[in-house]
Design a protein around this motif. Structure first.
Motif: not given
Lengths: 462, 462
Positions: A159, A193, A197, A433, A437, A441, B177, B188-190, B192-194
């Motif tokens: 990443r 995103m 993924t 998770r 979470e 997702m 998390a 998903l590495d959530l 990252q969305m925030f």
């Protein structure tokens, strides 16, 4: 279903579509060890336009699409699904540009990682994503799985090396965001995103990767320590003394080290036996700098009693020697036999307890079983390899997974540090998770792939 | 609307809710310079539960919510919106833990960045996110805006320092998390969305930040060069010679440097005039190492003619002196007057052209106008400050923006390198993002905040 394949042939051309029955064996599985699956068809488009056309068609007809890179993943993320097509990116294999000013490399998703690394080196720079499968994994696969490797402690996961992406969404929309700048805060950073993924939200077709200056000098040491607590102390010392010169910090517990050093005949760089073994690699830009810093750090650690014994490689041949047992994992099949492999993460303060409980729990339940522990401890990443010799090819996979993942759950660890979820860890996702979470997702998946055509059945159960 | 506020008072308690009319001035604006706005009410919950209750209520009643951290953003992202409530995180100001083994810091979103930095230093480590507003910006704000700063070339943006998050979604769902591990690829590495999404998708309540070893030795140089091409050559040299020791590489064009060095009376560290000025900071772990590497790099650059003149600081007092003009940006109001400030990114190969076209375009259109150029060139980040003295407080903001952003668009740059979009760049988002990108942003927004209550009107136009 044959109408679908005929439609794809008409749309993409016969040289892009291979029908079930003619699909080469290599495209029918990845390295997960799962039984090969014959897909509805294999699609190998030549460019982004072909990927887009294929996805638009499949989305319209509700046909599942399994993206494939180099198929070197071991979690089953690239395994074909019956009734779905395989979308291989292997023809998108062009290195489009190496920009030494911006320190970037732009390429197609199908470029093999090692080729991208070589192109960077030719420009006097380095693509600092590296892993054992470098000769077969692809840049697109590395991005889609957020691959790790031995240098994550220094350079981060995949990443952190992605600056820009071109992605095709489930409905065929091409989102081109081939950003080359280190900073770009213009709205949502959409590439996040699609990194890691596993093809659930879109298909990566092109990427801009960040390059780094390449430290020309390295130093490698092999250490014997009394226990995991000493290893954690040593990690703190190495971080403080070496800073960004600390490139790798790998640990091997006796279960792994003695079994593999003896089983392969490689032997140990040290004469005595120790409670834990560590490989440290340092790298730097000033001649002798990394070596001097590593030596000083080890001297202080020996004096303080943190380290029992240590050896520093005198040259690159010796460096490879110090890595030999750690890198003997390719010999598992020969030395260990059929295995159940884990890639878990455990917070450091509980790492010792996790190793002990996994190893003793397995020994108690399956007498004679092997449980070999090693990993990237600087990243909290424990690899555990289990084999029950008496079970032969019918390893008690489910029972061993429940035991190990149960311990991981209790310790607030992760069931996948770097290999992803794919198919083989999907049913254990809730061990790491929370319901919130997983629901989030699913909400994102539903927003970007409402028909659920992308890599169906992977990561999230249907 | 008064029923809404009464409902919030009953739900959260009167000490959490301040009604319109009583809202302190500080909460009515951020540092964007936009006219203060009175919100429907100010909410200052004491914990995640309070944030969750507030959001659940507002979502149910369709009331907009503007999250606020330290309100030091300059793009208007934290500006209140009429008819919406302000949700300040400033009471979530507890540093929960510093874990030296894992090298992490866990804290509430409202912790002021400088306090988090200090806590890291007390543990012998460093939180390597740093910016001028450190004394007022908060950890939650830094995360939500993916803040940058002077050390991005070495340590990356805020995103790279976030290991775990607790976030409250629009409907009040708490997604906890608080991962502490460097690696976690379990779905998903959530987070990252925030990160960097300016509160559009959720409200950050707690965070786990990655800490780093702190290089104890620094060296700073001030350079005069002939032109931007020489600066880009120097950047490549510094990268190759210093590697991760290169901590800052800041450039000032004559427009900025001479105006500010003379206007503030700070003066120049060099005797002659040059085409461009650069500040380089190196840092390292071995005594004298960074300095020796920087000296050797500069000697080679002087010999090759890349650099015209250079001085290296002999001590920390001199180091601050070399930074003084670069850091005089806090004096813009006094030295320049009302300004229009830009934070754009330009691919390096077109940086020189961008600076020349912006400066000359502005001079041609508004005779007597100032256009001062400086920035983090290692990150492709150009700050441009424009002032039309004859316009007084009525700066021709829209016209200047159209001119500058038009050049940015043509050069495939970004209208926001590090400051975000907020309110003041919202209508220009399409200058840097394609229709497909913006549509994908909207799809994700709609999935996580279907009623559009979170930070309404920011980033994406409604």
């Amino acid at each position: 279903m044959q109408d679908i394949v005929t439609g794809l042939e008409e749309l993409l051309g016969p040289e892009v579509v291979t029908r079930a029955g003619d699909v080469p064996e290599a495209y029918r599985h990845d390295w997960s060890g799962l039984t090969p699956v014959e897909p509805l068809a294999l699609l190998r488009p030549r460019d982004t336009g072909g990927v887009s056309a294929a996805l638009r068609f499949c989305n319209a007809h509700g046909v599942g699409v399994v993206p494939q890179g180099g198929r070197s993943g071991i979690s089953g993320g690239a395994m074909p699904v019956a009734g779905a097509v395989v979308l291989s990116l292997d023809r998108l294999n062009r290195i489009e540009e190496v920009d030494p000013q911006m320190a970037t490399l732009t390429c197609g998703a199908g470029v093999v990682l090692e080729k991208a690394q070589q192109a960077a080196v030719e420009a006097g720079l380095m693509l600092a994503v590296d892993l054992g499968a470098r000769g077969s994994c692809t840049v697109g696969g590395v991005i889609s799985t957020n691959a790790g490797g031995n240098q994550v402690i220094r350079y981060g996961m995949a990443r952190e090396h992605v600056l820009g992406l071109e992605v095709v969404l489930a409905d065929g929309t091409v989102v081109t965001a081939l950003n080359k700048m280190l900073k770009n805060n213009a709205g949502l950073d959409l590439k996040q995103m699609f990194i890691g993924t596993e093809g659930l939200l879109g298909v990566v077709t092109r990427a801009v990767m960040r390059l780094q200056p390449r430290p020309p000098h390295t130093a490698t040491a092999f250490l014997g320590l009394a226990d995991t607590a000493a290893v954690i102390d040593m990690l703190a010392r190495a971080r403080a003394a070496l800073g960004p010169q600390l490139t790798s910090f790998e640990v091997m517990w006796p279960s792994f080290f003695h079994h593999m050093s003896e089983g392969t005949g490689i032997g140990s760089p040290l004469t005595g036996r120790h409670g834990v073994y560590v490989v440290i690699e340092a790298s730097g830009f000033a001649e002798g700098g990394a070596r001097a810093a590593l030596e000083a750090c080890l001297e202080a650690a020996l004096e303080a009693g943190t380290v029992e014994d240590a050896v520093i490689a005198a040259n690159s041949r010796e460096e490879r020697g110090l890595w030999a047992v750690r890198e003997s994992v390719a010999e598992f099949a020969r030395v260990v036999g059929p295995i159940i492999a884990f890639d878990v993460g455990i917070p450091l303060m509980r790492m010792d307890e996790a190793v002990r409980r996994c190893e003793s729990g397995i020994a108690a339940r399956w007498p004679g079983a092997l449980a070999l522990s090693y990993g990237h401890i600087g990243d909290s990443n424990l690899h555990l390899v289990v084999s029950v010799p008496s079970a032969g090819k019918n390893q008690p996979e489910t029972e061993v997974k429940k035991l190990v993942y149960g311990i991981v759950r209790e310790m607030a660890g992760t069931i996948s540090a770097e290999h992803g979820i794919g198919l083989i860890k999907r049913d254990y996702l809730a061990y790491s998770r929370s319901p919130e979470e997983i629901a989030t997702m699913r909400a994102i998946k539903a927003a970007l792939d409402p028909k659920g055509i992308l890599n169906p059945g992977k990561v999230l159960s249907s």
